[in-house]
Design an enzyme around this catalytic site. Sequence first.
Site, short mmCIF file in Angstrom:
data_model
loop_
_atom_site.label_atom_id
_atom_site.label_comp_id
_atom_site.label_asym_id
_atom_site.label_seq_id
_atom_site.Cartn_x
_atom_site.Cartn_y
_atom_site.Cartn_z
N LYS A 1 -17.74 -1.25 5.92
CA LYS A 1 -18.22 -2.30 4.87
C LYS A 1 -19.65 -2.07 4.93
O LYS A 1 -20.03 -2.52 3.74
CB LYS A 1 -17.62 -3.74 5.42
CG LYS A 1 -17.70 -4.68 4.22
CD LYS A 1 -16.88 -5.96 4.64
CE LYS A 1 -16.88 -7.02 3.35
NZ LYS A 1 -15.98 -8.24 3.75
N GLN B 1 -8.76 -6.51 11.95
CA GLN B 1 -8.14 -5.45 11.29
C GLN B 1 -8.74 -4.12 11.10
O GLN B 1 -8.98 -3.43 10.41
CB GLN B 1 -8.55 -6.18 9.66
CG GLN B 1 -7.57 -7.29 9.40
CD GLN B 1 -7.33 -7.76 7.99
OE1 GLN B 1 -8.44 -7.42 7.15
NE2 GLN B 1 -6.31 -8.09 7.48
N MET C 1 23.82 9.12 2.57
CA MET C 1 23.82 10.50 3.17
C MET C 1 24.10 10.27 4.47
O MET C 1 24.49 11.52 5.06
CB MET C 1 22.38 10.87 2.65
CG MET C 1 21.80 12.26 3.13
SD MET C 1 23.40 13.59 2.37
CE MET C 1 22.33 14.05 1.29
N GLU D 1 0.81 -1.22 -0.12
CA GLU D 1 0.00 -0.10 0.03
C GLU D 1 0.79 1.36 -0.06
O GLU D 1 0.40 2.25 -0.57
CB GLU D 1 -0.95 0.05 1.11
CG GLU D 1 -2.18 -0.94 1.01
CD GLU D 1 -1.65 -2.47 1.55
OE1 GLU D 1 -0.39 -2.39 1.80
OE2 GLU D 1 -2.50 -3.14 1.55
C1 LIG Z 1 12.13 5.89 5.30
C2 LIG Z 1 13.38 6.62 5.73
N1 LIG Z 1 13.99 5.84 6.65
C3 LIG Z 1 15.43 6.55 6.92
C4 LIG Z 1 15.86 7.84 6.48
C5 LIG Z 1 16.80 8.49 6.57
N2 LIG Z 1 17.81 8.49 5.78
C6 LIG Z 1 18.01 9.86 4.97
S1 LIG Z 1 19.08 9.55 3.72
C7 LIG Z 1 19.29 8.01 3.98
C8 LIG Z 1 20.16 7.22 3.15
C9 LIG Z 1 19.93 6.73 1.95
O1 LIG Z 1 20.60 6.03 1.25
P1 LIG Z 1 20.20 5.41 -0.28
O2 LIG Z 1 19.07 5.15 -0.54
O3 LIG Z 1 21.36 4.19 -0.46
O4 LIG Z 1 20.90 6.77 -0.95
P2 LIG Z 1 22.24 7.28 -1.02
O5 LIG Z 1 22.41 8.37 -0.01
O6 LIG Z 1 23.55 6.44 -0.72
O7 LIG Z 1 22.43 7.80 -2.27
C10 LIG Z 1 18.71 7.70 5.05
C11 LIG Z 1 18.73 6.32 5.68
C12 LIG Z 1 15.01 8.40 5.41
N3 LIG Z 1 15.09 9.52 4.91
N4 LIG Z 1 13.56 7.68 5.10
#
Ligand SMILES: Cc1ncc(C[n+]2csc(CCOP(=O)(O)OP(=O)(O)O)c2C)c(N)n1
Lengths: 609, 218
Positions: A198, A149, A516, A86
């Site tokens: 429902k 649910q 990041m 979803e």
């Molecule tokens: C759902 C979610 N969980 C955690 C984060 C925290 N967060 C922000 S950027 C990031 C890294 C993202 O990694 P990736 O998708 O591999 O991209 P990269 O930065 O390596 O290009 C994280 C863990 C987030 N933004 N969203």
Amino acid sequence: MSEQTPVSPPEGERTDTEEQTAETTDLPGDGTTTKDTVSTGAESVVAALEQAGAETLFGVQGGAIMPVYDALYDSEELTHVTMAHEQGASHAADAYGIVSGKPGVCLATSGPGATNLVTGLADASMDSDPVIALTGQVPTNFVGNDAFQETDTVGVTQPVTKHSYFAADADTVGTEVGEAFALADEGRQGPTLVDLPKDVTQGETDAFPGEPETPDTYNPPTEADAEAVDAAAGALADAERPVILAGGGVIKADASDELRQFATDYEIPVVTTMPGIGSFPEDHELSLEWAGMHGTGYANMAITNTDCMLAVGTRFDDRLTGGVETFAPDADIVHVDIDPAEISKNVEADYPLIGDAKQVLRQLDDAMPVAYEATDSSPEAYVEWREQCQTWKDEYAMTYDTPDDEPLKPQYVVERFSELAEDDAIVTTGVGQHQMWASQFWTFTEPRTWVSSHGLGTMGYGVPSAIGAKIAAPDQEVVCFDGDGSFLMTVQELSVAVREDLDITYVVLNNEAVGMVRQWQDGFYEGRRMASEYPWIPQFDMLAEAFGARGFRLEDPEEVDEVIEKARNYDGPAVIDAIIDPAENVYPMVPSGGDNGLFALNGDQLGDL
Amino acid sequence: MTQGMDGPHPEERMRPTGRRNSQGIRIDPEAEATHQPRKAVLSTLVNHEPGVLAEVSGLFSRRQFNIESLTVGATDDPEVARMTIVIEEPEPGIDQAKKQLEKLVPVISVEELEPEAVQRELILVKVDGENPDDVNAVADMYDGNVVDASPETITIEITGSHQKIEAAVEAFDQFDVQEVVRTGAAAVERGADVLEDTRRKAETISEAGETPQTATDD
Ligand SMILES: Cc1ncc(C[n+]2csc(CCOP(=O)(O)OP(=O)(O)O)c2C)c(N)n1
């Protein structure tokens, strides 16, 4: 209230009613429904969606939403795309809304189906994207009893929607769905939800919903006050260092043409926010691209040093402003927004103009004195300012280290793809470094071609958003830049892209890390890389093949063009697993809450701030 | 970590001269004023429907507005309820609260009442019943009524302005107070001003008339 069919018990004990429905349903298109009559609440829901002009729905089946799906079986106007999760449905609907400008629709069953939608609704809410969610709910007489649910969906979603409706009656449910649809689209766009017990959708009714209308308590402004417009135009005309800050609201209001007109008539440099990417062509000489934490140095210099900012359709998010104490501190701020609550929320507006961006830009244009260009009499200071902006463009050029050999630079991959792709190609992303590189190194020239999660920053937005975007604009090229972490969060939606035969190119900028986070750990946590490196990442090209998509592996900088072209030419979803330099970081960077003018261009400067 | 881009060091860049405060308001360095919190009474007409209180209170908690009291009750129109919300916030916070309230779909209209608006609060005070005469005397001073009495305790009802209620609670302190129940303020504008029902704009405007002087009791 109409008489209702017997209420079915929670899922698990399948009832006769359901069995019969399954066995006796007629095949689509054999004339069992006529378009102007309904006999149940569910049919009324479907009629309301048709009336509202919906075309595609994204969803997942389940016990409490089954009556609505059953009614959809006979709809000739609505197409349903079954998603794997979803969350995928809500992001696909969100991207559909951004690209088409019309509300995207997602459906889910009660309980876990509804809660899985919440991330996508929160995302849509932060980015003001038009989405309507229809959720099944346990029958009314079970509500409040912790039935199978059951979740208080209205309670859970209220903070992340413009409004959440609880449908109480088969006779009014169609009107409510229409109202929710209209509300998602009117004024400042955003998500709405209708929770559908429902018994209400199964209940008998002959109430055919009318044209969708917003509730009578909802009256968004359109035109700004004329005197206020005159005052703002005066301030802009007197400015020596004016800048336009164009936010996502410009795109939502379809005001890109008005923006271009205004900026070029008065030769005012244009900076966009990140959601505003595409509102002004980035290859235009007045464009300084986008500002904020990872925006260009020149954009950040301009918004810091301006003496008059025309901010249109932006909510002054903290990733844009940095610390408000140092945000455009010399500037008179003209703030155009359709939402009065955005005025002076984060940054005080000296000239608030409340109204629709398209309308207000026209009003402003009319109120401005004759354009300088026409009279060829631009004041000296003003000419100097434009030259200064050009100097900044040269001084803070967006560059990166390009060794001829490996490792592969992510910026290079984005830049090459941008050059090879169609001009109106749509780019979607996950969240992280790859998202920043995509926004920095792709040249956007058209509105509704940049689809990303800004306010909520939702990893996993990439894969399903590309699906929603492609379905909204089947004739446009769609590219998704994703991170390995983000890709893994919603990779199951690849199955949908394959099944629907969607021609999408996914590029995973694979740095075997949540990059990041690692960048922040290196910059602000002494390099203590807790839980940010993924030494066990799967091979995404092979994973793609397992889903039935085409997979490519890209490591060699020499092969970038060739692999991109192969993936683009493949007619269906293709995934490029691009193994990039894991040491690469995103610059420029304004540290969180920092001063936009003091962005760091590299790690050394970051250490000095 | 030298990777990145070239360009002038932060110290060598053009700098603006101004500054804003933490509320995003441009400040004149000489008179660095920040807004002090003040009390505001917001009066709101809302659709009388399930979930509306949760929506309003959820908004206030989510946005961290400092709520003093919130009362809800029916009006003469069965479809409309009225909420009186007292908040204490600096000016921008009060503005935000009003605008955010106005955005909620079930909210019909919002207005900040004048400080001199009629404000009433009701309390029930349960005190030790040992000295009924003294309790009665204090209750009289505050126009209170004894609404329940037993050999052990006496319960008094008092209605009045915030200040009067505060004073009364203090005065009852001497009788070993066992419970105090306060309703929070209900408020209405003085004179002919009425809270506009925006759904019925056309009907009400013509009837407003001029504002007569009104008698007050506080
Ligand atoms: C759902 C979610 N969980 C955690 C984060 C925290 N967060 C922000 S950027 C990031 C890294 C993202 O990694 P990736 O998708 O591999 O991209 P990269 O930065 O390596 O290009 C994280 C863990 C987030 N933004 N969203």
